[in-house]
Design a protein around this motif. Structure first.
Motif, PDB file in Angstrom:
ATOM      1  N   SER A   1       0.826  -1.894   0.050  1.00 15.54           N
ATOM      2  CA  SER A   1       0.192   0.188   0.092  1.00 15.54           C
ATOM      3  C   SER A   1       0.934   0.772  -0.073  1.00 15.54           C
ATOM      4  N   ALA A   2       0.040   2.962  -0.636  1.00 17.26           N
ATOM      5  CA  ALA A   2       0.768   3.833  -0.591  1.00 17.26           C
ATOM      6  C   ALA A   2       0.947   3.757   1.131  1.00 17.26           C
ATOM      7  N   ARG A   3       2.691   5.077   0.497  1.00 21.36           N
ATOM      8  CA  ARG A   3       2.337   5.501   2.271  1.00 21.36           C
ATOM      9  C   ARG A   3       2.147   6.906   2.630  1.00 21.36           C
ATOM     10  N   SER A   4       2.324   7.222   3.455  1.00 22.16           N
ATOM     11  CA  SER A   4       1.756   8.420   4.722  1.00 22.16           C
ATOM     12  C   SER A   4       2.294   8.632   4.966  1.00 22.16           C
ATOM     13  N   THR A   5       1.988  10.248   5.035  1.00 22.35           N
ATOM     14  CA  THR A   5       3.321  11.023   6.709  1.00 22.35           C
ATOM     15  C   THR A   5       2.138  10.831   7.297  1.00 22.35           C
ATOM     16  N   THR A   6       0.718  10.757   7.192  1.00 17.66           N
ATOM     17  CA  THR A   6      -0.791  10.964   8.822  1.00 17.66           C
ATOM     18  C   THR A   6      -0.769   9.546   9.393  1.00 17.66           C
ATOM     19  N   MET A   7      -1.108   8.794   9.939  1.00 16.10           N
ATOM     20  CA  MET A   7      -1.791   7.664  10.183  1.00 16.10           C
ATOM     21  C   MET A   7      -3.347   8.025  11.480  1.00 16.10           C
ATOM     22  N   THR A   8      -3.963   8.736  11.013  1.00 20.00           N
ATOM     23  CA  THR A   8      -5.115   8.250  12.496  1.00 20.00           C
ATOM     24  C   THR A   8      -5.995   7.879  12.289  1.00 20.00           C
ATOM     25  N   TYR A   9      -6.487   7.532  12.940  1.00 20.69           N
ATOM     26  CA  TYR A   9      -7.580   5.965  12.970  1.00 20.69           C
ATOM     27  C   TYR A   9      -8.561   6.185  11.890  1.00 20.69           C
ATOM     28  N   GLN A  10      -9.061   7.536  11.982  1.00 19.60           N
ATOM     29  CA  GLN A  10     -10.253   8.457  11.496  1.00 19.60           C
ATOM     30  C   GLN A  10      -9.079   7.879   9.716  1.00 19.60           C
ATOM     31  N   GLU A  11      -8.656   8.396   9.073  1.00 18.30           N
ATOM     32  CA  GLU A  11      -8.036   8.053   7.702  1.00 18.30           C
ATOM     33  C   GLU A  11      -7.460   6.714   7.925  1.00 18.30           C
ATOM     34  N   MET A  12      -7.029   5.983   8.189  1.00 18.20           N
ATOM     35  CA  MET A  12      -7.178   4.493   8.002  1.00 18.20           C
ATOM     36  C   MET A  12      -8.601   3.467   8.046  1.00 18.20           C
ATOM     37  N   ALA A  13      -9.415   3.754   9.081  1.00 13.86           N
ATOM     38  CA  ALA A  13     -11.074   3.670   9.027  1.00 13.86           C
ATOM     39  C   ALA A  13     -11.575   3.827   7.087  1.00 13.86           C
ATOM     40  N   GLY A  14     -10.745   5.216   7.068  1.00 15.35           N
ATOM     41  CA  GLY A  14     -11.988   5.914   5.647  1.00 15.35           C
ATOM     42  C   GLY A  14     -10.842   5.285   4.625  1.00 15.35           C
ATOM     43  N   ASP A  15      -9.663   4.699   5.001  1.00 19.20           N
ATOM     44  CA  ASP A  15      -9.026   3.934   3.917  1.00 19.20           C
ATOM     45  C   ASP A  15      -9.829   2.744   3.331  1.00 19.20           C
ATOM     46  N   ILE A  16     -10.279   2.016   4.502  1.00 17.98           N
ATOM     47  CA  ILE A  16     -10.987   0.731   4.697  1.00 17.98           C
ATOM     48  C   ILE A  16     -12.634   1.007   3.758  1.00 17.98           C
ATOM     49  N   PHE A  17     -13.469   1.858   3.552  1.00 20.40           N
ATOM     50  CA  PHE A  17     -13.998   2.275   3.244  1.00 20.40           C
ATOM     51  C   PHE A  17     -13.809   2.715   2.265  1.00 20.40           C
ATOM     52  N   GLU A  18     -12.866   3.457   1.937  1.00 16.10           N
ATOM     53  CA  GLU A  18     -12.902   3.534   0.094  1.00 16.10           C
ATOM     54  C   GLU A  18     -12.344   2.356  -0.432  1.00 16.10           C
ATOM     55  N   LEU A  19     -12.067   1.393  -0.195  1.00 15.36           N
ATOM     56  CA  LEU A  19     -11.665  -0.208  -0.281  1.00 15.36           C
ATOM     57  C   LEU A  19     -13.115  -0.690  -1.135  1.00 15.36           C
ATOM     58  N   ALA A  20     -13.696  -0.242   0.342  1.00 14.35           N
ATOM     59  CA  ALA A  20     -15.013  -1.207  -0.141  1.00 14.35           C
ATOM     60  C   ALA A  20     -15.973  -0.895  -1.209  1.00 14.35           C
ATOM     61  N   ASP A  21     -15.884   1.085  -0.777  1.00 16.18           N
ATOM     62  CA  ASP A  21     -16.290   1.605  -2.217  1.00 16.18           C
ATOM     63  C   ASP A  21     -15.980   1.638  -4.019  1.00 16.18           C
ATOM     64  N   SER A  22     -14.767   1.049  -3.389  1.00 14.53           N
ATOM     65  CA  SER A  22     -14.267   0.547  -4.981  1.00 14.53           C
ATOM     66  C   SER A  22     -14.636  -0.766  -5.487  1.00 14.53           C
ATOM     67  N   LEU A  23     -14.886  -1.294  -4.553  1.00 10.97           N
ATOM     68  CA  LEU A  23     -15.473  -3.053  -4.739  1.00 10.97           C
ATOM     69  C   LEU A  23     -16.861  -2.936  -4.954  1.00 10.97           C
ATOM     70  N   SER A  24     -17.627  -1.781  -4.715  1.00 13.97           N
ATOM     71  CA  SER A  24     -18.927  -1.661  -4.395  1.00 13.97           C
ATOM     72  C   SER A  24     -19.450  -2.163  -3.907  1.00 13.97           C
ATOM     73  N   ILE A  25     -18.454  -2.327  -1.907  1.00 16.63           N
ATOM     74  CA  ILE A  25     -19.182  -3.017  -1.097  1.00 16.63           C
ATOM     75  C   ILE A  25     -20.290  -2.272  -0.538  1.00 16.63           C
ATOM     76  N   GLU A  26     -21.246  -2.528   0.034  1.00 16.63           N
ATOM     77  CA  GLU A  26     -22.220  -1.352   0.679  1.00 16.63           C
ATOM     78  C   GLU A  26     -21.588  -1.795   2.299  1.00 16.63           C
ATOM     79  N   THR A  27     -21.939  -3.171   2.549  1.00 16.38           N
ATOM     80  CA  THR A  27     -22.228  -3.784   4.087  1.00 16.38           C
ATOM     81  C   THR A  27     -20.834  -5.118   4.153  1.00 16.38           C
ATOM     82  N   PHE A  28     -20.440  -4.905   4.837  1.00 15.43           N
ATOM     83  CA  PHE A  28     -19.340  -6.394   5.465  1.00 15.43           C
ATOM     84  C   PHE A  28     -19.255  -6.170   6.765  1.00 15.43           C
TER      85      PHE A  28
END
Length: 261
Positions: A59-86
């Motif tokens: 995965s890409a590198r980032s200078t920030t790692m808040t839990y809000q951002e990292m949870a956002g990464d999970i939802f972004e991946l889910a959205d890209s795969l057209s997954i609404e609930t999991f």
């Protein structure tokens, strides 16, 4: 940030019934391969998505790692795969990411499993680890055996060294860590912290604790109950923080039973 991931599709795709989807999130210094044995076992009945968290694996590198951002990464991946609930499972840092997902968008998370971490701040446990990793990078080692000798000067436990060096891999410019040591070090105070919450997750939740680990203790239980009122706790005897590696059969059975309910 769109994370690197691996999809393990269930054999249930051969039937008319759509499979439940489970995201699996590794901990600090890990990668998507850490929980692959669990993923393989769950694959019998579920679609499984293993991810590399930002600054880990491919995965890409980032200078920030808040839990809000990292949870956002999970939802972004889910959205890209057209997954609404999991459903979602995470170990250690990955458990905090999973909890943040459940608390921030509870309508999208069906079930939650948290492996040996509590929704609280934790003390510094990795100063020696970071010093050892930096020493390995600064040395002229040519393989993992040589790297282990350097790391042994900082980390006594062979099993922990083996885990840390699993991600020390040969690349175009010789051996390199596939997690970003510098960004992890700079964000370590945020990683071991826990953000203030103003919501709760009122769906099935399982916390799994290693008996010999103190990442979940009596002092953290009020926070668990307040944020996850339907939480249940299972303890794996004679096991430490790396419970999924130390007692994989027991760990996998507990997870399977929970998702089958």
């Amino acid at each position: 940030m769109l994370l690197n991931y691996q999809l393990k599709q269930s054999s249930k795709h051969e039937t008319a019934k759509k499979s439940e989807i489970i995201f699996i999130i590794h901990g600090l210094f890990g990668s998507l391969s850490n929980l692959s044995s669990l993923g393989k076992e769950l694959q019998n009945d579920y679609d499984v998505i293993l991810v590399d968290v930002r600054n880990h694996g491919q995965s890409a590198r980032s200078t920030t790692m808040t839990y809000q951002e990292m949870a956002g990464d999970i939802f972004e991946l889910a959205d890209s795969l057209s997954i609404e609930t999991f459903s979602i499972l995470g170990h250690s840092m990955g458990g905090k990411i999973a909890m943040e997902c459940a608390l921030s968008q509870p309508h999208r998370i069906n079930r939650l499993v948290v492996a040996d971490i509590a929704p609280t701040s934790h003390v510094d446990r990795h100063s020696d680890v970071f010093s050892g990793l930096q020493a390995v990078r600064a040395s002229d080692v040519k393989n993992r055996t040589e790297a282990d000798k350097v790391l042994a000067g900082y980390v006594d436990t062979p099993e922990i060294r083996q885990f840390l060096l699993k991600s020390y891999q040969r690349g175009d410019n010789g051996f390199q860590f596939i997690y970003d040591v510098d960004n992890l070090y700079q964000n370590y105070s945020v990683i071991r912290d826990w953000p203030e919450q103003n919501s709760y997750y009122d769906k099935p939740t399982l916390f799994i604790k290693g008996e010999l680990s103190d990442y979940i203790d009596e002092a953290s239980q009020p926070a668990i109950i307040a944020l996850f009122p339907k939480a249940k706790l299972k303890v794996i005897n004679a096991t430490g923080h790396w419970l999924h590696a130390e007692k994989p059969k027991t760990f996998n059975r507990l997870v399977n039973n929970f998702f089958a309910q």
